[in-house]
Design a protein around this motif. Structure first.
Motif, PDB file in Angstrom:
ATOM      1  N   CYS A 275       0.864  -1.187   0.000  1.00 41.38           N
ATOM      2  CA  CYS A 275       0.000   0.000   0.000  1.00 41.38           C
ATOM      3  C   CYS A 275       0.902   1.239   0.000  1.00 41.38           C
ATOM      4  CB  CYS A 275      -0.899  -0.030   1.229  1.00 41.38           C
ATOM      5  SG  CYS A 275      -2.029   1.366   1.348  1.00 41.38           S
ATOM      6  N   ILE A 276       0.949   1.979  -1.101  1.00 41.71           N
ATOM      7  CA  ILE A 276       1.718   3.230  -1.163  1.00 41.71           C
ATOM      8  C   ILE A 276       0.831   4.350  -0.607  1.00 41.71           C
ATOM      9  CG2 ILE A 276       2.884   4.902  -2.640  1.00 41.71           C
ATOM     10  CD1 ILE A 276       3.532   2.651  -4.562  1.00 41.71           C
ATOM     11  N   SER A 279       0.805  10.006  -2.097  1.00 41.36           N
ATOM     12  CA  SER A 279       0.183  10.180  -3.416  1.00 41.36           C
ATOM     13  C   SER A 279       0.607  11.470  -4.096  1.00 41.36           C
ATOM     14  CB  SER A 279      -1.341  10.157  -3.271  1.00 41.36           C
ATOM     15  OG  SER A 279      -1.776  11.242  -2.466  1.00 41.36           O
ATOM     16  N   SER A 296       4.849   3.774   2.831  1.00 41.20           N
ATOM     17  CA  SER A 296       4.115   2.591   2.383  1.00 41.20           C
ATOM     18  C   SER A 296       3.800   1.688   3.567  1.00 41.20           C
ATOM     19  CB  SER A 296       4.935   1.805   1.355  1.00 41.20           C
ATOM     20  OG  SER A 296       6.090   1.240   1.990  1.00 41.20           O
ATOM     21  N   ASN A 339       7.206   7.268 -12.555  1.00 38.70           N
ATOM     22  CA  ASN A 339       6.561   6.172 -11.828  1.00 38.70           C
ATOM     23  C   ASN A 339       7.476   5.660 -10.725  1.00 38.70           C
ATOM     24  OD1 ASN A 339       4.284   6.212 -13.443  1.00 38.70           O
ATOM     25  ND2 ASN A 339       5.057   4.669 -14.864  1.00 38.70           N
ATOM     26  N   THR A 341       7.738   2.339  -7.913  1.00 41.98           N
ATOM     27  CA  THR A 341       7.218   1.015  -7.572  1.00 41.98           C
ATOM     28  C   THR A 341       7.777   0.595  -6.226  1.00 41.98           C
ATOM     29  OG1 THR A 341       7.049   0.356  -9.887  1.00 41.98           O
ATOM     30  CG2 THR A 341       7.092  -1.410  -8.261  1.00 41.98           C
ATOM     31  N   SER A 353       3.340  -2.463  -5.782  1.00 44.35           N
ATOM     32  CA  SER A 353       2.422  -1.397  -6.194  1.00 44.35           C
ATOM     33  C   SER A 353       3.201  -0.329  -6.941  1.00 44.35           C
ATOM     34  CB  SER A 353       1.719  -0.772  -4.998  1.00 44.35           C
ATOM     35  OG  SER A 353       0.828  -1.678  -4.389  1.00 44.35           O
ATOM     36  N   THR A 354       2.562   0.238  -7.938  1.00 44.88           N
ATOM     37  CA  THR A 354       3.182   1.294  -8.744  1.00 44.88           C
ATOM     38  C   THR A 354       2.289   2.530  -8.727  1.00 44.88           C
ATOM     39  OG1 THR A 354       4.306  -0.275 -10.194  1.00 44.88           O
ATOM     40  CG2 THR A 354       3.999   1.945 -11.036  1.00 44.88           C
ATOM     41  N   LEU A 355       2.918   3.668  -8.642  1.00 45.74           N
ATOM     42  CA  LEU A 355       2.187   4.946  -8.567  1.00 45.74           C
ATOM     43  C   LEU A 355       2.886   5.972  -9.446  1.00 45.74           C
ATOM     44  CD1 LEU A 355      -0.020   6.690  -7.078  1.00 45.74           C
ATOM     45  CD2 LEU A 355       1.771   7.280  -5.432  1.00 45.74           C
ATOM     46  N   THR A 356       2.117   6.791 -10.134  1.00 38.08           N
ATOM     47  CA  THR A 356       2.666   7.891 -10.928  1.00 38.08           C
ATOM     48  C   THR A 356       2.690   9.154 -10.067  1.00 38.08           C
ATOM     49  OG1 THR A 356       1.853   6.958 -13.005  1.00 38.08           O
ATOM     50  CG2 THR A 356       2.412   9.303 -12.992  1.00 38.08           C
ATOM     51  N   LEU A 357       3.853   9.762  -9.957  1.00 34.95           N
ATOM     52  CA  LEU A 357       4.022  10.977  -9.156  1.00 34.95           C
ATOM     53  C   LEU A 357       4.414  12.141 -10.050  1.00 34.95           C
ATOM     54  CD1 LEU A 357       5.958   9.592  -6.051  1.00 34.95           C
ATOM     55  CD2 LEU A 357       3.537  10.250  -6.170  1.00 34.95           C
TER      56      LEU A 357
END
Length: 362
Positions: A275-276, A279, A296, A339, A341, A353-357
């Motif tokens: 869980c990142i 955000s 995370s 991105n 991860t 999990s991968t998130l775009t920042l």
């Protein structure tokens, strides 16, 4: 009553009504033994000196029978700078009123003041003015929007329009302050209901240290904002958390203040994947040190990043794989997207999990 008595009355008035004023009468001739004076003069008996009669001897110019002048010959010629109509214009002077500090990108105005001489005046400058400011040579005004922070030293020269022009110059320094900015992030790291929470707000520009305070709205019950920008505590998820506003104030004189609208909400993390909780990232300033920690659950993960189609990490910044700290000194302004991860270890690790920042560098 003779007009000459006006000098006598004035002297008496000065000596009686204004008890703290002691006129210097030593420059006047003494009365004779019978208390008489030469024609056109009247004896001030209390002081034993002769004062000139206004009217009979023309304007009260302060002449005495000896012809030495009222100052006794000790200060001759000094009235050339004091407005004597026969001595020419007063000495030209630039008033030593230093320009106050400016702030980058904020409109600035300063007018240099002049005294004496014969107007109108013509101004000029030598040296380097702050970028973004211009100088009006007819009005002696410095104005515009400074583009960068720093200190500039320059000389202002003024010339009058007398028959024999006078010229004066003076060196000035002008400090342009870096604009204070509440960097954020706009959306703070999510909090998990009932678990310990920590997040740090940051600011750029201005003059550290900074002071943070809640300006409007409210934080989730159980979480508090410290003056150093640290948010901590433990909160329980509710029906929702509305945005709130935070004010940051720097330590300059005069101080700068900025307000920014922020958001803090809860998240529910399952054990099936990492869980990142971060955000968004706080803004950065080109040329200034930057640091921010990604969060995370679980906390021990390996962080990696890769370019997106439209961007990458800003030049000068790196991501620490073990700690999730984005740090360095960005070298170029712009908006950067990349991105990240988060990958957990162990025998049965949750899914990565991968998130775009997105990171904005001013």
């Amino acid at each position: 009553m003779r007009q000459g008595l006006t000098w006598l009355g004035l002297a008496v008035l000065l000596g009686v009504a204004a008890c703290t004023f002691q006129p210097n009468l030593s420059r006047f001739p003494a009365c004779d033994a019978q208390g008489a004076c030469a024609s056109g003069w009247t004896c001030l008996a209390s002081e034993g000196v002769c004062l000139p009669d206004c009217g009979e001897r023309g304007p009260c110019t302060g002449e005495d029978p000896s012809g030495m002048g009222m100052d006794g010959g000790t200060d001759g010629g000094t009235e050339a700078e004091g407005g004597n109509p026969d001595a020419g214009p007063a000495r030209l002077m630039l008033v030593p009123d230093a320009p106050g500090p400016g702030t980058e990108t904020v409109s600035y105005f300063h007018r240099f003041q002049v005294s004496g001489g014969t107007p109108p005046y013509t101004f000029s400058t030598t040296g380097e003015l702050p970028a973004g400011l211009s100088f009006d040579t007819a009005r002696g005004e410095l104005s515009g929007k400074p583009l960068t922070a720093g200190e500039s030293t320059f000389t202002v020269e003024v010339v009058d329009q007398g028959a024999e022009p006078q010229r004066r110059g003076q060196e000035f320094s002008l400090r342009i302050r870096p604009l204070l900015h509440l960097a954020g992030p706009d959306v703070l790291a999510y909090f998990e209901s009932g678990k310990d929470y920590v997040e740090l707000l940051s600011a750029t520009g201005g003059k550290p240290p900074y002071t943070f305070e809640l300006s409007s709205g409210a934080l989730p019950p159980g979480i508090v904002l410290r003056v150093n920008g640290r948010l901590d505590g433990a909160a329980y998820a509710g029906s929702g958390t509305p945005p709130f506003e935070v004010r940051v104030t720097d330590s300059d004189e005069p101080p700068q203040s900025r307000v920014r609208r922020l958001q803090l909400t809860s998240i529910s993390c399952s054990g099936s994947e990492v869980c990142i909780k971060s955000s968004a990232l706080p803004d950065a300033r080109a040329g200034s040190a930057y640091t921010h920690t990604l969060q995370s659950t679980p906390s021990s993960v390996t962080w990696t990043w890769r370019k997106t189609e439209n961007g990458a990490l800003p030049p000068g910044l790196t991501l620490n794989a073990g700690t999730g700290v984005v740090s360095g000194t960005p070298t170029q302004a712009g908006v950067y997207e990349f991105n990240v991860t988060a990958t957990a270890g162990g025998l049965l690790p949750p899914s990565p999990s991968t998130l775009t920042l997105r990171l904005t560098v001013y």
